[in-house]
Design a protein around this motif. Sequence first.
Motif, PDB file in Angstrom:
ATOM      1  N   GLY A 207       0.807  -1.211   0.000  1.00 19.03           N
ATOM      2  CA  GLY A 207       0.000   0.000   0.000  1.00 19.03           C
ATOM      3  C   GLY A 207       0.838   1.258   0.000  1.00 19.03           C
ATOM      4  O   GLY A 207       0.494   2.256  -0.647  1.00 19.03           O
ATOM      5  N   VAL A 208       1.948   1.227   0.718  1.00 20.89           N
ATOM      6  CA  VAL A 208       2.849   2.382   0.753  1.00 20.89           C
ATOM      7  C   VAL A 208       3.433   2.620  -0.632  1.00 20.89           C
ATOM      8  O   VAL A 208       3.492   3.756  -1.123  1.00 20.89           O
ATOM      9  N   ARG A 209       3.870   1.548  -1.287  1.00 23.59           N
ATOM     10  CA  ARG A 209       4.464   1.708  -2.625  1.00 23.59           C
ATOM     11  C   ARG A 209       3.435   2.263  -3.612  1.00 23.59           C
ATOM     12  O   ARG A 209       3.759   3.111  -4.445  1.00 23.59           O
ATOM     13  N   GLU A 210       2.206   1.802  -3.517  1.00 25.37           N
ATOM     14  CA  GLU A 210       1.164   2.301  -4.421  1.00 25.37           C
ATOM     15  C   GLU A 210       0.906   3.796  -4.200  1.00 25.37           C
ATOM     16  O   GLU A 210       0.834   4.581  -5.151  1.00 25.37           O
ATOM     17  N   VAL A 211       0.771   4.180  -2.939  1.00 27.29           N
ATOM     18  CA  VAL A 211       0.516   5.587  -2.618  1.00 27.29           C
ATOM     19  C   VAL A 211       1.669   6.460  -3.104  1.00 27.29           C
ATOM     20  O   VAL A 211       1.465   7.541  -3.662  1.00 27.29           O
ATOM     21  N   CYS A 212       2.881   5.987  -2.893  1.00 31.25           N
ATOM     22  CA  CYS A 212       4.049   6.781  -3.300  1.00 31.25           C
ATOM     23  C   CYS A 212       4.125   6.921  -4.818  1.00 31.25           C
ATOM     24  O   CYS A 212       4.439   8.002  -5.337  1.00 31.25           O
ATOM     25  N   ALA A 213       3.852   5.847  -5.535  1.00 29.38           N
ATOM     26  CA  ALA A 213       3.886   5.923  -6.995  1.00 29.38           C
ATOM     27  C   ALA A 213       2.853   6.924  -7.495  1.00 29.38           C
ATOM     28  O   ALA A 213       3.147   7.753  -8.378  1.00 29.38           O
ATOM     29  N   LYS A 214       1.651   6.874  -6.953  1.00 26.28           N
ATOM     30  CA  LYS A 214       0.601   7.808  -7.385  1.00 26.28           C
ATOM     31  C   LYS A 214       0.966   9.246  -7.025  1.00 26.28           C
ATOM     32  O   LYS A 214       0.736  10.176  -7.815  1.00 26.28           O
ATOM     33  N   ALA A 215       1.536   9.434  -5.833  1.00 26.30           N
ATOM     34  CA  ALA A 215       1.910  10.788  -5.417  1.00 26.30           C
ATOM     35  C   ALA A 215       3.012  11.347  -6.313  1.00 26.30           C
ATOM     36  O   ALA A 215       2.983  12.523  -6.706  1.00 26.30           O
TER      37      ALA A 215
END
Length: 710
Positions: A494-502
């Motif tokens: 979830g952290v990796r997904e949020v960071c990629a989108k940000a």
Amino acid sequence: MKMYVYCSYGDELVSSKKQPVDSPAAVEAMIEWMSRTYNVKRMYWRGAGEELWDRTMQFGKETPFGYEYAAVWKRHTLQSGTTRALVSAGKRYGMEIIMYTGLFDYGVQPDIGIIGPYMFEDRGRIEHPEWCMRDRWGERRCPGPFEFAFPEARQYVIRRYVEEIVRNDYDGINFYTYVENCGLRYLEEFGFAEPIVSLFQEKYPDIDLRKGRLSDEQTEHWYACRGKFVTDFVRELHAELKLHGKKLSIILDAENPDYVQPWWGKSVPGTGYIRTDWQTWIAEGIVDELWVQLAEIGKQTSTLDNLLRSCAGTSVKLVVRTPKPFDPVWEPYVSAGVTPVAVITSPVNGIERMVKAPPSTALLHSEDWIHRSQGLTDMAEGRIEGDVQAAIVLAQDRNLVVRQRAMRALKKFGTSAHLPIIYAGLHDEENCVRVAAAEAAGVIHDGDTPGRLLAAIESDDTFLMKSACAGSLLAIGENSLSDATAGLSSKYRGVREVCAKALIGLYEIDGTALYPLLTGIVRNADEDEIIRYWTIDGLLGLCLGGRLDAEEEKAFIAELAARIDKECSTVVQLHIVRAIGKLAEEGKTACMPTNIVGKLEQLFREYGDGCLRTDAAFGWRLAGNALLSFGAAGIEILEKFREQTQNRWLAWLAYEVVYLSHQKAEFLLIDQRQMIADHEHYAPQFPGYRAWREDIRSISRLPDSSFDAS
């Protein structure tokens, strides 16, 4: 005044701005304030239909937004016990809970869903394609419905609904009559089941219904024949429900009540026209209630006037959906027994305020949690002065709605001194509070905030929380770059997904550094396929928006092209193909390798006879659409496939792509006679149906499908 309420549930779940319904405590609070403030006596609960869908639908992760919303986030909230809590609270407050669902809405075959709205289909449709509405040749299935002309299909659905209603102790069921898809290709496409044809020919024995050359009178009779079997379903379901003391309610379109509804904002119903014989329903007493749908008030009142005349002396009740339940226009109708239905999903619904009292700082200090919640809302929305100290205290309130609204108030009036309270909110026991805290952190923040948000995702990577944290990282801006970049290596998905989108959103701050990081995600076959999907999606948006420089654009397109035939993830491969199609539509073909059309040709060929791909039932649609995006070159390839005779599936799929085009999630209706002529001249032999996912099988052509269109 008696009032009912409709809660759209799924629409509530995808927005943090709406009524929280994501936990037992949230729905209990909702029932309490509606009952105590407005004396609401009935709730139409779409969550009931959604819960049934969760158990009976097949979902496809190839449309990640819909999959995570429906098969992950919504399932999580339902399995927490929201339905049991809602029904129990309703009984405590004397509020009926009515299951709200679709009369014809049972998902879509995946080659429609992959375009929109998302991939979901009832397992009964998958296992029994012969129970679906089909076209005049017995080939294409109507996206959405079962065909109620078949008794076995009616009984299958009736048994399911009765069991669901009794098991959950709902007080009844309400049906909307539209379908949420745009798969229809022409208005007269479906409705040719043998019982419908036979019934039609009782009146017009010399007319071949399937040839489509009908007078206006004959066409109306055909619609009535289709509707006759809907009435059979209504009659049979009502009889079963009556045995258990449960109610049956059906929604009528206010503008055109004699026919099934179009989906919101659409010009035609996605099933084609089917007569809703409400006069017979009333006369036979096979409905307990008719609901007049939202429309211009004049159209609603006109339909209500007709219904009141027809319902006089019967037990059938009437309700009307309205954003203004207290408007004086409804007073004579309320006096005549009509009940207004407020819709809490809408921003204007007549019961926006949780209390009837006017805005006042006194509400913040009330002993009643409902008053405290409304006071905080008034504070957050600027209707009363900001009382930060009150918000600080109420951030630890025992009621979840109060805590949520306190976070919103701090978002407006707080300072960095209040960050410890917001950070604590990131780990509240209730999701809606955590999300509100994450959104507040996008406005009030310091150097620690990005790391705090990502730490919160480690323990809560649910749908809305990820969205809120990504949005706040973006709002924080450049100060998020370091944490978001480091977060790409987190062990938490979830952290990796949020960071990629940000980082996609922060691209313009330092695109030179971010481009290799983001394309590295695309190349990394070990990364989660959904994260790779969203990264491709983001880079595509940057490319189409002109935010990549010329070298980056060329490199990105080359990267996509190189992966068409190398990608191992179907989710990623299909999104690459979709992206290439969009780029071609936007005139980016000059930047593409010369062999790209050949690669798409080879990919489409994989869906022919003997296909073992897990996306055999739908991936061809995206591959074919991508070929169409290359104009004459792509069409030439598809026509070559259609004309050959050695590979039946390849020929049929090419025909569908070219002559039954479905490139966007919108109606692109064609003329019926043109379609019949196209079928006569261009349609190859129909190969059957492919069920989607791992269960790939071919179902033989059905017996009533032989038709010569000449």
